[in-house]
Motif scaffolding. Structure first.
Motif, PDB file in Angstrom:
ATOM      1  N   ALA A  11     -10.280 -13.127  -7.757  1.00 31.51           N
ATOM      2  CA  ALA A  11      -9.146 -12.320  -8.192  1.00 31.51           C
ATOM      3  C   ALA A  11      -9.630 -11.137  -9.026  1.00 31.51           C
ATOM      4  N   PRO A  12      -8.927 -10.008  -8.977  1.00 32.52           N
ATOM      5  CA  PRO A  12      -9.351  -8.825  -9.707  1.00 32.52           C
ATOM      6  C   PRO A  12      -9.474  -9.076 -11.213  1.00 32.52           C
ATOM      7  N   GLN A  13     -10.498  -8.458 -11.831  1.00 36.17           N
ATOM      8  CA  GLN A  13     -10.697  -8.561 -13.278  1.00 36.17           C
ATOM      9  C   GLN A  13     -10.622  -7.205 -13.949  1.00 36.17           C
ATOM     10  N   THR A  14     -10.707  -6.138 -13.173  1.00 43.83           N
ATOM     11  CA  THR A  14     -10.745  -4.807 -13.743  1.00 43.83           C
ATOM     12  C   THR A  14      -9.356  -4.197 -13.730  1.00 43.83           C
ATOM     13  N   ILE A  15      -8.855  -3.832 -14.895  1.00 43.79           N
ATOM     14  CA  ILE A  15      -7.549  -3.206 -14.971  1.00 43.79           C
ATOM     15  C   ILE A  15      -7.591  -1.881 -14.224  1.00 43.79           C
ATOM     16  N   GLY A  16      -6.624  -1.673 -13.318  1.00 41.31           N
ATOM     17  CA  GLY A  16      -6.576  -0.433 -12.570  1.00 41.31           C
ATOM     18  C   GLY A  16      -7.355  -0.456 -11.280  1.00 41.31           C
ATOM     19  N   ALA A  17      -7.946  -1.583 -10.901  1.00 42.13           N
ATOM     20  CA  ALA A  17      -8.671  -1.657  -9.631  1.00 42.13           C
ATOM     21  C   ALA A  17      -7.751  -2.231  -8.567  1.00 42.13           C
ATOM     22  N   THR A  18      -8.156  -3.288  -7.833  1.00 45.57           N
ATOM     23  CA  THR A  18      -7.309  -3.805  -6.759  1.00 45.57           C
ATOM     24  C   THR A  18      -6.156  -4.634  -7.314  1.00 45.57           C
ATOM     25  N   GLY A  19      -5.125  -4.748  -6.499  1.00 43.14           N
ATOM     26  CA  GLY A  19      -3.983  -5.578  -6.859  1.00 43.14           C
ATOM     27  C   GLY A  19      -2.945  -4.875  -7.706  1.00 43.14           C
ATOM     28  N   VAL A  20      -3.165  -3.613  -8.030  1.00 41.07           N
ATOM     29  CA  VAL A  20      -2.211  -2.873  -8.855  1.00 41.07           C
ATOM     30  C   VAL A  20      -1.766  -1.620  -8.107  1.00 41.07           C
ATOM     31  N   SER A  21      -0.573  -1.149  -8.448  1.00 42.87           N
ATOM     32  CA  SER A  21      -0.059   0.076  -7.838  1.00 42.87           C
ATOM     33  C   SER A  21      -0.780   1.277  -8.438  1.00 42.87           C
ATOM     34  N   ARG A  22      -1.335   2.080  -7.571  1.00 46.59           N
ATOM     35  CA  ARG A  22      -2.035   3.287  -7.983  1.00 46.59           C
ATOM     36  C   ARG A  22      -1.630   4.394  -7.025  1.00 46.59           C
ATOM     37  N   ARG A 652      -3.028 -10.580  -0.051  1.00 44.11           N
ATOM     38  CA  ARG A 652      -3.116 -10.166  -1.459  1.00 44.11           C
ATOM     39  C   ARG A 652      -3.169  -8.649  -1.488  1.00 44.11           C
ATOM     40  N   SER A 653      -2.077  -8.028  -1.847  1.00 41.84           N
ATOM     41  CA  SER A 653      -1.961  -6.568  -1.758  1.00 41.84           C
ATOM     42  C   SER A 653      -3.024  -5.876  -2.604  1.00 41.84           C
ATOM     43  N   LEU A 654      -3.742  -4.931  -1.993  1.00 40.99           N
ATOM     44  CA  LEU A 654      -4.706  -4.129  -2.735  1.00 40.99           C
ATOM     45  C   LEU A 654      -4.007  -3.087  -3.590  1.00 40.99           C
ATOM     46  N   ASN A 655      -2.876  -2.594  -3.102  1.00 37.58           N
ATOM     47  CA  ASN A 655      -2.113  -1.575  -3.812  1.00 37.58           C
ATOM     48  C   ASN A 655      -0.658  -1.709  -3.391  1.00 37.58           C
ATOM     49  N   PRO A 656       0.151  -2.423  -4.166  1.00 39.35           N
ATOM     50  CA  PRO A 656       1.552  -2.670  -3.758  1.00 39.35           C
ATOM     51  C   PRO A 656       2.350  -1.403  -3.500  1.00 39.35           C
ATOM     52  N   ALA A 657       2.095  -0.336  -4.272  1.00 36.24           N
ATOM     53  CA  ALA A 657       2.856   0.900  -4.073  1.00 36.24           C
ATOM     54  C   ALA A 657       2.530   1.526  -2.722  1.00 36.24           C
ATOM     55  N   VAL A 658       1.259   1.599  -2.378  1.00 37.28           N
ATOM     56  CA  VAL A 658       0.858   2.144  -1.081  1.00 37.28           C
ATOM     57  C   VAL A 658       1.374   1.258   0.042  1.00 37.28           C
ATOM     58  N   ASP A 659       1.283  -0.062  -0.127  1.00 40.36           N
ATOM     59  CA  ASP A 659       1.753  -0.974   0.913  1.00 40.36           C
ATOM     60  C   ASP A 659       3.256  -0.829   1.139  1.00 40.36           C
ATOM     61  N   ARG A 660       4.018  -0.741   0.051  1.00 36.19           N
ATOM     62  CA  ARG A 660       5.470  -0.558   0.209  1.00 36.19           C
ATOM     63  C   ARG A 660       5.774   0.756   0.918  1.00 36.19           C
ATOM     64  N   LEU A 711       7.296  -7.878  -0.824  1.00 35.83           N
ATOM     65  CA  LEU A 711       6.026  -8.347  -0.265  1.00 35.83           C
ATOM     66  C   LEU A 711       5.989  -9.866  -0.313  1.00 35.83           C
ATOM     67  N   PHE A 712       5.577 -10.462   0.793  1.00 30.08           N
ATOM     68  CA  PHE A 712       5.434 -11.915   0.882  1.00 30.08           C
ATOM     69  C   PHE A 712       4.123 -12.295   0.199  1.00 30.08           C
ATOM     70  N   GLU A 713       4.225 -13.013  -0.887  1.00 27.09           N
ATOM     71  CA  GLU A 713       3.068 -13.250  -1.750  1.00 27.09           C
ATOM     72  C   GLU A 713       2.264 -14.466  -1.284  1.00 27.09           C
ATOM     73  N   ARG A 714       1.281 -14.180  -0.440  1.00 28.35           N
ATOM     74  CA  ARG A 714       0.363 -15.219  -0.005  1.00 28.35           C
ATOM     75  C   ARG A 714      -0.946 -14.565   0.427  1.00 28.35           C
ATOM     76  N   SER A 724      -6.796  -9.369   1.513  1.00 27.93           N
ATOM     77  CA  SER A 724      -5.657  -8.519   1.866  1.00 27.93           C
ATOM     78  C   SER A 724      -5.399  -8.593   3.369  1.00 27.93           C
ATOM     79  N   LYS A 725      -4.287  -7.998   3.794  1.00 30.01           N
ATOM     80  CA  LYS A 725      -3.970  -7.880   5.218  1.00 30.01           C
ATOM     81  C   LYS A 725      -3.638  -6.433   5.559  1.00 30.01           C
ATOM     82  N   ALA A 726      -3.858  -6.100   6.813  1.00 29.73           N
ATOM     83  CA  ALA A 726      -3.551  -4.765   7.310  1.00 29.73           C
ATOM     84  C   ALA A 726      -2.053  -4.482   7.198  1.00 29.73           C
ATOM     85  N   VAL A 727      -1.733  -3.201   6.953  1.00 27.31           N
ATOM     86  CA  VAL A 727      -0.322  -2.862   6.752  1.00 27.31           C
ATOM     87  C   VAL A 727       0.062  -1.571   7.478  1.00 27.31           C
TER      88      VAL A 727
END
Length: 783
Positions: A11-22, A652-660, A711-714, A724-727
């Motif tokens: 799981a991501p440990q760096t704030i602002g890296a994967t898993g966050v909206s950027r 596991r979304s790499l970037n929820p904002a981009v995915d949405r 987003l379906f969280e799995r 992650s999965k392709a979107v």
């Protein structure tokens, strides 16, 4: 020595890296108009400008070609004919059949015949109209059903079998047959086709091309010029949209410009005006589909015979793989125990159709989704219940028609979650009551799923490379084989590299995709851009991380396992000592450690035996579902989409904002394909829907007022980059729910006993025809 990769998907440990909206890495430049596209680049001194002369007829032969007035036009420097090409003249992407220019046979309206180059763009465009061309005109073949009857194919047909379909159909308690026409679609990218070619030393050229496939452009330009591939460099910073239309069909314009550079010795830019672009470039394949399906009293499918026939245009282009993918997705989310699927690649005298978001998958899904609605009307059930009944599942209901097992199946859980969150059952009851009392306006509701396979079905394309440089100030430059067309690929790769190195993403710069940095790249297509290039970039980053850690361990006299990276700092020993990432970069350089690394990735597990029509063509499946609600005016056929609820599986979304954003945009584009976007050729084979006045993409006013996306969280069960999965493509097919909802509304006219005939695009005219046909069928049934 121990590698620092034991838990590389943790799981991501760096704030602002994967898993966050950027935000998208170029978003401010897009908004401010500062993003540089090919046509925005500063042009070298002496740049000339090209324009293409093309056929006005769809089929025939050129009997006379007089370019004297063209050459005499103001500002004209040179013209290019096919005999001026020193190397290959056929630039077909896979199978050939696509001449760069023609001098004799004409196979479609819009086929390039010559190119003129002048001192200004306006001069070139005026000059090209001065050509005097005479044709011997022949009757064009325009209907896919006629091509199918006469076996006019661009490639051989393909067949899939699972079980004994004829026997199952014969024994089934109920049986239905139907046919369906699915319309094509214009890519309508905001940036049209364009290339700028600059001469270089040793017969080389630097090609700036708006392309999803720089390596193919490089190869074809080299072949056209008859020079080694290493003489050609292709540079691609960003596209203003691609959607598949720049996967194979960006190459021609770069090749033409390069040939003119060779002839004139000067830089050449070739940019197609919108009308020319729409006439000369391929579309999404229109399809003609049929089914013969047997089922029981509950609506459970017993057997199926499905046919999909793609209208490929005049040549193969990518049609072989596109029709294959339509076949792979003719089941969509449903288990077909005994099934036969036939796929045909029909030749017509139109521009050669090409890749488009979904790559044939959406057209294949349409026939089984029609069947689900039809079966539901036949057995008197809610279409959602029939869909859920037929989903892939355990207990032997997990094998596709191409013999791949559907593992990690989440669709039932996903659909039931959406059913609850969207209040589907309550809304269904309300709509049924409304339709009983509303004489003119009818409402419709549909929940449809998507199961979309992720991987190129041509195995060797499932590979990628990346190149990362760390500079002595700690800043990082990343280059990879993927191309950015607005989808946020670069943004995600910045996040992936930042996560791998535990640093701030702002320290990372993505450079233009270039064939002299990462060679032999695959196209950015098949929703695989992040899966492939992200993993390659991650692997390069982990190599550099290992080198830096080994350097610190050696120079500081500590165990390698005590070296850790976190939040932009590197700690070692008892963790009391540390240095910043920038200090570590300089430290490694001073100690003669290479701070440049390549990364490579190839997709595991995939294979397909085409002879046997068996295999595992997809690494995994992306899933989703959408609920759409519409209201239809039964007097005019006009309608509106009033509500959409989406639940989509991105792992596991790499970037929820981009995915949405991809989900929302994909859905609206899919809605346009199925409702308003109508390609029209007249009886002579001339495209008449060749501009925004005659071809209607969705406007902002078409966006439904209720538009909920979750987003379906799995996590992805497969080892993709950070699970992650392709979107990119899968959300496009969620829009099938709009078409199904329109049919649902119309079916209420016959008390849901009749399944309306409604081809796509479902324009108001087609909806009105379906209204009249359904009303007549309902009255006949009542009698």
């Amino acid at each position: 020595m121990r590698k620092l990769t034991a838990n590389q998907n943790s799981a991501p440990q760096t704030i602002g890296a994967t898993g966050v909206s950027r935000k998208h890495e170029s978003a401010p430049k897009h908004v401010a108009g500062e993003a540089i596209y090919v046509d925005d680049m500063l042009e070298p001194r002496g740049t000339l400008y090209g324009a293409v002369g093309y056929s006005a007829i769809a089929k025939g032969r050129i009997t006379s070609l007089d370019l004297s007035a063209v050459r005499a036009s103001e500002g004209v420097v040179e013209t290019l004919l096919v005999e001026d090409i020193p190397g290959h003249t056929d630039i077909g992407a896979v199978f050939g059949g696509d001449p760069i220019l023609t001098s004799d046979e004409v196979k479609y309206q819009g086929q390039p015949i010559f190119v003129v180059v002048a001192e200004t763009e306006q001069q070139a465009r005026r000059a090209v109209k001065q050509a005097k061309i005479e044709f011997e005109t022949q009757t064009p073949l325009l209907e896919v059903t006629v091509a199918l009857t006469h076996k006019q194919f661009v490639r051989p047909s393909h067949f899939m079998h699972h079980g004994d379909a004829p026997k199952a159909l014969e024994q089934a308690p109920h049986r239905l047959q139907a046919e369906q026409h699915v319309g094509g679609q214009e890519h309508f990218y905001l940036e049209g086709q364009v290339a700028l070619v600059v001469p270089a030393e040793d017969g080389g050229m630097l090609v700036y091309s708006s392309t999803q496939h720089p390596s193919e452009v490089q190869k074809l330009v080299a072949e056209v010029l008859a020079v080694p591939v290493n003489r050609i460099t292709v540079d691609m910073r960003r596209m203003g949209g691609g959607f598949g239309g720049k996967e194979s069909q960006a190459a021609a314009w770069a090749c033409m410009a390069a040939a003119l550079v060779l002839k004139t010795g000067k830089p050449v830019k070739l940019r197609l005006p919108r009308v020319d672009d729409m006439s000369m470039t391929g579309k999404r394949h229109p399809f003609y589909n049929t089914y013969d399906i047997g089922f029981d009293e509950q609506g459970l499918i017993q057997g199926a015979d499905i046919m999909v026939a793609g209208n490929c245009g005049h040549s193969a282009d990518l049609s072989d793989a596109i029709v294959d993918r339509a076949m792979f997705h003719a089941d969509n989310a449903y288990y077909l125990p005994d099934v036969s699927i036939a796929g045909h690649r029909c030749m017509t005298n139109t521009v050669s159709h090409t890749a488009f978001r979904g790559f044939g998958g959406p057209q294949g899904m349409m026939i089984i989704e029609r069947a689900m609605d039809d079966i539901a009307r036949a057995v008197g059930k809610d279409p959602l219940d029939v869909r859920k009944l037929n989903l892939y599942g355990p207990d032997g209901r997990d094998t596709t028609p191409y013999h791949q097992k559907v593992e990690h199946n989440v669709l039932l859980a996903l659909m039931e979650q959406l059913e609850q969150s969207s209040d589907y059952r309550k809304r269904r009851d309300e709509i049924t009551q409304w339709n009983k009392t509303s004489r003119i306006l009818k409402r419709g509701l549909a929940l449809t799923p998507v199961k979309f396979g992720i991987s190129f079905t041509l195995q060797h394309l499932n590979q990628a490379g990346a190149l990362i440089h760390i500079y002595t100030d700690g800043s990082i430059q990343v280059n990879h084989g993927g191309t950015e067309m607005g989808q946020g690929l670069h943004t995600k790769i910045i996040q992936i590299v930042a996560e791998a190195l535990a640093i701030d993403p702002n320290e990372i710069q993505i450079t233009a995709t270039r064939t002299d940095k990462v060679p032999n790249t695959s196209p950015t297509a098949a929703s695989s851009g992040t899966d492939l290039n992200g993993q390659a970039a991650k692997n390069a980053a982990l190599t550099l991380k290992q080198r830096i850690a080994e350097c610190i361990a050696e120079q500081k006299g500590c165990a390698l396992e005590t070296v850790s990276f976190a939040k932009g700092r590197i700690h070692w020993g008892d963790q009391s000592e540390s240095m910043s990432f920038a200090e570590a970069a300089l430290f490694a350089y001073v100690n003669r450690v290479s701070l440049s690394a390549t990364g490579y990735y190839k997709t595991p597990k995939i294979w397909y035996d085409r002879e046997q029509a068996k295999g595992r063509p997809f690494f995994y499946f992306a899933n989703g579902a959408a609920v759409s609600e519409v209201v239809v005016d039964t007097l005019t056929g006009e309608y509106k989409v009033v509500g959409v609820d989406i639940l989509h599986d991105v792992g596991r979304s790499l970037n929820p904002a981009v995915d949405r954003g991809q989900i929302e945009g994909g859905f609206i584009q899919g809605m346009g394909w199925l409702t308003t976007e109508e390609l029209k050729w007249n009886e002579k084979g001339v495209l008449t829907s060749n501009g925004p006045a005659t071809y209607k993409i969705p406007a902002i006013s078409d966006t439904p007022k209720r538009f909920n996306v979750d987003l379906f969280e799995r996590d992805n069960d497969e080892e993709t980059v950070y699970h992650s999965k392709a979107v990119g493509e899968p959300p496009f097919m969620l829009a099938i729910s709009v078409w199904s909802a329109l049919r649902d509304a119309i079916a209420s006219l016959a008390d849901y006993r009749v399944s309306p005939p409604l081809d796509t695009p479902a324009t108001p005219e087609r909806v009105l025809n379906a209204v009249m046909a359904t009303r007549a069928a309902g009255q006949k049934e009542a009698v």
